[in-house]
Motif scaffolding. Structure first.
Motif, short mmCIF file in Angstrom:
data_model
loop_
_atom_site.label_atom_id
_atom_site.label_comp_id
_atom_site.label_asym_id
_atom_site.label_seq_id
_atom_site.Cartn_x
_atom_site.Cartn_y
_atom_site.Cartn_z
N ARG A 1 0.86 -1.19 0.00
CA ARG A 1 0.00 0.00 0.00
C ARG A 1 0.89 1.24 0.00
O ARG A 1 2.00 1.22 0.53
N CYS A 2 0.35 2.30 -0.57
CA CYS A 2 1.07 3.59 -0.59
C CYS A 2 1.33 4.03 0.85
O CYS A 2 0.42 4.01 1.68
N SER A 3 2.56 4.43 1.11
CA SER A 3 2.90 4.85 2.48
C SER A 3 2.29 6.21 2.83
O SER A 3 2.21 6.56 4.00
N ALA A 4 1.85 6.96 1.83
CA ALA A 4 1.27 8.28 2.11
C ALA A 4 -0.24 8.23 2.26
O ALA A 4 -0.80 8.84 3.17
N CYS A 5 -0.93 7.50 1.35
CA CYS A 5 -2.40 7.54 1.35
C CYS A 5 -3.04 6.18 1.56
O CYS A 5 -4.26 6.07 1.55
N ASP A 6 -2.25 5.13 1.75
CA ASP A 6 -2.77 3.79 2.02
C ASP A 6 -3.45 3.13 0.81
O ASP A 6 -4.07 2.11 0.94
ZN LIG Z 1 -0.62 7.46 -2.22
#
Ligand SMILES: [Zn+2]
Length: 143
Positions: free
Chosen positions: A128-133
């Motif tokens: 998963r994206c570490s910024a927005c999941d």
């Molecule tokens: Zn993201």
């Protein structure tokens, strides 16, 4: 497990209607997936997995941590489920209310036929994206 303990386990399982199966690194080690502490091979022997597998490590050096996970994914893709994984799937096939809980981040329970294991530590195959999941698809490392 041998002798009386194995017989007792078999007796309990035969009487169970909603067993819970809990697995950890030893299960997949039988398929050649290194345990977390043994994952220090080759390029990675100079790194401590406990320090690589953290959000802080990813923020500090995303390429290093992503590469380490790619290596782990590659190793798991080459592994095959073992008789333990198949036994768990067989229990679940016989008793559909079986709950499989695993600490493992590989997909060997599913490839053996188990459904919907509860993953305490996530999956190597569900980054998963570490910024927005937002979920991402891990790169395919080909045939
Ligand atoms: Zn993201």
């Amino acid at each position: 497990m041998t002798g009386p303990a194995l017989a007792e386990a078999a007796r309990l399982l035969a009487a169970a209607t909603r067993p819970v199966v809990f697995t950890g690194a030893g299960m997949s080690a039988e398929s050649g997936v290194p345990t977390f502490r043994d994952a220090r091979t080759g390029l990675w022997e100079r790194y401590d997995p406990r320090e690589l597998a953290t959000p802080a490590a990813f923020r500090a050096d995303p390429a290093l941590v992503w590469g380490w996970y790619e290596g782990r994914r590659h190793g798991v893709r080459r592994a095959v489920p073992n008789p333990g994984h198949r036994a768990v799937a067989a229990i679940q096939a016989r008793l559909p209310e079986t709950v499989v809980i695993t600490q493992n981040v590989d997909d060997l329970h599913e490839r053996a036929g188990a459904t919907a294991p509860v993953r305490l530590h996530g999956s190597l195959f569900a980054p998963r994206c570490s910024a927005c999941d937002h979920p991402a698809t891990p790169p395919d490392d080909g045939p």
